[in-house]
Design an enzyme around this catalytic site. Sequence first.
Site, PDB file in Angstrom:
ATOM      1  N   GLU A 169       0.637  -1.240   0.107  1.00  0.00           N
ATOM      2  CA  GLU A 169      -0.017   0.024   0.086  1.00  0.00           C
ATOM      3  C   GLU A 169       0.842   1.293   0.055  1.00  0.00           C
ATOM      4  O   GLU A 169       0.437   2.025   0.775  1.00  0.00           O
ATOM      5  CB  GLU A 169      -0.939  -0.082   1.456  1.00  0.00           C
ATOM      6  CG  GLU A 169      -1.751  -1.384   1.262  1.00  0.00           C
ATOM      7  CD  GLU A 169      -2.752  -1.313   2.404  1.00  0.00           C
ATOM      8  OE1 GLU A 169      -2.660  -0.357   3.532  1.00  0.00           O
ATOM      9  OE2 GLU A 169      -3.863  -2.023   2.560  1.00  0.00           O
ATOM     10  N   ASN A 211       2.071  -5.087  -3.178  1.00  0.00           N
ATOM     11  CA  ASN A 211       0.715  -5.525  -2.932  1.00  0.00           C
ATOM     12  C   ASN A 211      -0.104  -4.270  -2.621  1.00  0.00           C
ATOM     13  O   ASN A 211       0.330  -3.460  -1.845  1.00  0.00           O
ATOM     14  CB  ASN A 211       0.841  -6.360  -1.566  1.00  0.00           C
ATOM     15  CG  ASN A 211      -0.614  -7.076  -1.220  1.00  0.00           C
ATOM     16  OD1 ASN A 211      -1.186  -7.845  -2.106  1.00  0.00           O
ATOM     17  ND2 ASN A 211      -1.295  -6.952  -0.171  1.00  0.00           N
ATOM     18  N   HIS A 248     -10.342  -5.840  -2.451  1.00  0.00           N
ATOM     19  CA  HIS A 248     -11.363  -5.601  -1.436  1.00  0.00           C
ATOM     20  C   HIS A 248     -12.535  -4.747  -2.403  1.00  0.00           C
ATOM     21  O   HIS A 248     -12.317  -3.651  -2.236  1.00  0.00           O
ATOM     22  CB  HIS A 248     -10.809  -4.829  -0.405  1.00  0.00           C
ATOM     23  CG  HIS A 248     -10.034  -5.560   0.410  1.00  0.00           C
ATOM     24  ND1 HIS A 248     -10.246  -6.751   1.247  1.00  0.00           N
ATOM     25  CD2 HIS A 248      -8.496  -5.171   0.422  1.00  0.00           C
ATOM     26  CE1 HIS A 248      -9.187  -7.026   1.836  1.00  0.00           C
ATOM     27  NE2 HIS A 248      -8.092  -6.360   1.540  1.00  0.00           N
ATOM     28  N   GLU A 277      -6.210 -10.661  -1.476  1.00  0.00           N
ATOM     29  CA  GLU A 277      -7.124 -10.509  -0.214  1.00  0.00           C
ATOM     30  C   GLU A 277      -8.637 -10.289  -0.641  1.00  0.00           C
ATOM     31  O   GLU A 277      -9.465  -9.466  -0.093  1.00  0.00           O
ATOM     32  CB  GLU A 277      -6.785  -8.895   0.444  1.00  0.00           C
ATOM     33  CG  GLU A 277      -5.348  -9.286   0.989  1.00  0.00           C
ATOM     34  CD  GLU A 277      -4.808  -7.900   1.645  1.00  0.00           C
ATOM     35  OE1 GLU A 277      -5.670  -7.003   1.986  1.00  0.00           O
ATOM     36  OE2 GLU A 277      -3.591  -7.815   1.800  1.00  0.00           O
ATOM     37  N   ASP A 279     -12.299  -9.754  -1.268  1.00  0.00           N
ATOM     38  CA  ASP A 279     -13.688  -9.901  -0.462  1.00  0.00           C
ATOM     39  C   ASP A 279     -14.541  -9.014  -1.380  1.00  0.00           C
ATOM     40  O   ASP A 279     -14.008  -8.019  -1.933  1.00  0.00           O
ATOM     41  CB  ASP A 279     -13.734  -9.566   1.113  1.00  0.00           C
ATOM     42  CG  ASP A 279     -12.850  -8.492   1.504  1.00  0.00           C
ATOM     43  OD1 ASP A 279     -12.888  -7.513   0.594  1.00  0.00           O
ATOM     44  OD2 ASP A 279     -12.545  -8.477   2.654  1.00  0.00           O
TER      45      ASP A 279
HETATM   46  C1  XIL Z   1      -6.721  -6.364   8.130  1.00  0.00           C
HETATM   47  C2  XIL Z   1      -7.146  -7.323   9.033  1.00  0.00           C
HETATM   48  O1  XIL Z   1      -7.748  -8.118   8.218  1.00  0.00           O
HETATM   49  C3  XIL Z   1      -7.495  -6.774  10.189  1.00  0.00           C
HETATM   50  O2  XIL Z   1      -7.502  -7.748  11.379  1.00  0.00           O
HETATM   51  C4  XIL Z   1      -6.639  -5.790  10.962  1.00  0.00           C
HETATM   52  O3  XIL Z   1      -7.301  -5.293  11.935  1.00  0.00           O
HETATM   53  C5  XIL Z   1      -6.284  -4.696   9.870  1.00  0.00           C
HETATM   54  O4  XIL Z   1      -5.683  -5.376   8.763  1.00  0.00           O
HETATM   55  N1  XIL Z   1      -5.101  -4.685   3.472  1.00  0.00           N
HETATM   56  C6  XIL Z   1      -3.986  -5.411   4.002  1.00  0.00           C
HETATM   57  C7  XIL Z   1      -4.336  -6.291   5.014  1.00  0.00           C
HETATM   58  O5  XIL Z   1      -2.964  -5.561   3.369  1.00  0.00           O
HETATM   59  O6  XIL Z   1      -3.214  -6.623   5.914  1.00  0.00           O
HETATM   60  C8  XIL Z   1      -5.365  -5.729   6.043  1.00  0.00           C
HETATM   61  O7  XIL Z   1      -5.744  -6.854   7.004  1.00  0.00           O
HETATM   62  C9  XIL Z   1      -6.589  -5.553   5.108  1.00  0.00           C
HETATM   63  C10 XIL Z   1      -6.196  -4.398   4.191  1.00  0.00           C
END
Ligand code: XIL
Length: 477
Positions: A169, A211, A248, A277, A279
């Site tokens: 990020e 990422n 996401h 990741e 969802d």
């Molecule tokens: C999130 C986790 O799911 C949570 O449990 C935590 O509180 C915060 O981080 N991007 C990422 C992940 O790269 O590491 C994040 O995970 C979600 C967004």
Amino acid sequence: MGSHALPRPVLRRRIRGALWALAAGVLGVGAALSTPPTAHAAESTLGAAAAQSGRYFGTAIAAGKLSDSTYTSIANREFNMVTAENEMKIDATEPQRGRFDFTAGDRVYNWAVQNGKRVRGHTLAWHSQQPGWMQSLSGSDLRQAMIDHINGVMSHYKGKIAQWDVVNEAFADGNSGARRDSNLQRTGNDWIEVAFRTARAADPSAKLCYNDYNIENWTWAKTQAVYNMVRDFKQRGVPIDCVGFQSHFNSGSPYNSNFRTTLQSFAALGVDVAITELDIQGASPTTYANVVNDCLAVSRCLGITVWGVRDTDSWRSGDTPLLFNGDGSKKPAYSAVLDALNGGSSGEPPADGGSGQIKNAASGRCLDVVNAGTADGTQVQLYDCHSGTNQQWTYTDAGEFRIYGNKCLDAGGTGNGTRIQIYSCWGGDNQKWRVNSDGTIVGVQSGLCLDAAGTGNGTPVQLYTCSYAANQRWTVS
Ligand code: XIL
């Protein structure tokens, strides 16, 4: 074709069957050759289905949930790649400067490996989830702390991690295309490449990924900015192997069908891509299937990871964005993903050449030609199952459902609500159907599902966007 003649595909199958029997007899071979070869059976779990194309299907795992047997049994059954949701982050692995702690990270790692899964490492350099001591550093001190952190964590897991998210990020949201402001960014614009060079030296066996989120839509400035960085790295020989697309998706950052263009464009730079990741707010089955198909369409797409097992495990549980309900049951999106991984049409077709009823899962009623009519254009409805010829369908090699020998289940259009009728078979795609392992029957021309608009006798049968609900699932017997 006369009314008593067998449909050609059935004839073809009978001839083929006879030839096999003949060959087996002549060769005097046993059972192994005495039956025709069958198509590759559909796989029944996400990991196995993804493995058919050399890919993986993973999930985020939280160490604190490994004592929940519902959680671990789903996770173990369905997934073959694991990402520690929080346990390998900077605050977890180096709580005090120079004092590393891999207790929780190892718990996730060991569970994964003991259950035959591979591990993605997440994440080494990030503005978020930094321990307090790192948050207060700056300049060359912070730069050195970043390097030491990468070395400390990667040497612990050396040779054990499939892919590391080296930098997470680092770009800003919105239209600027700029780097995200952070303490790491303020150490100098070269912090990202320093992180990658450090990582390559620390563990040459891991694939090194950049990422990020909001880089899935090809038209977005953030996507283009990351693309330009990766292109520059490849040109200058900065070691980078892969780009992770967090994916996401929600109303503010919706899935767009140009995601496939994004994956293809990055892959064309000479890096692998991964969905890291995933969802989706509301877990639309169609959107999930689209994402899977985007990965499957790109040979350098290594695999897909969803960000949690059940909705109740999600960091965004209010969005119910995952593949399993809180009670562990499979959601419609699960079926959509599995089906896409299986090739979209890999369900076993109904009995080879045999005739049978097509029964709707919601109503238990059968696909029935109204009033046993035989004219082209006669509508198809739901009706109590009986043994009449107007409910006896034959699935052919060509993907037709034939009735009365020479009439076909036919969609007279391609939109939602198109009524299903019978029509003389002519070989068109509007008369071809894919029978899927999840019980859906999809029109080849429209891509829409065979759908019962209700449950009672006389309910019309139509095409409709696949929802994977029971009124779109059928058993063919
Ligand atoms: C999130 C986790 O799911 C949570 O449990 C935590 O509180 C915060 O981080 N991007 C990422 C992940 O790269 O590491 C994040 O995970 C979600 C967004």
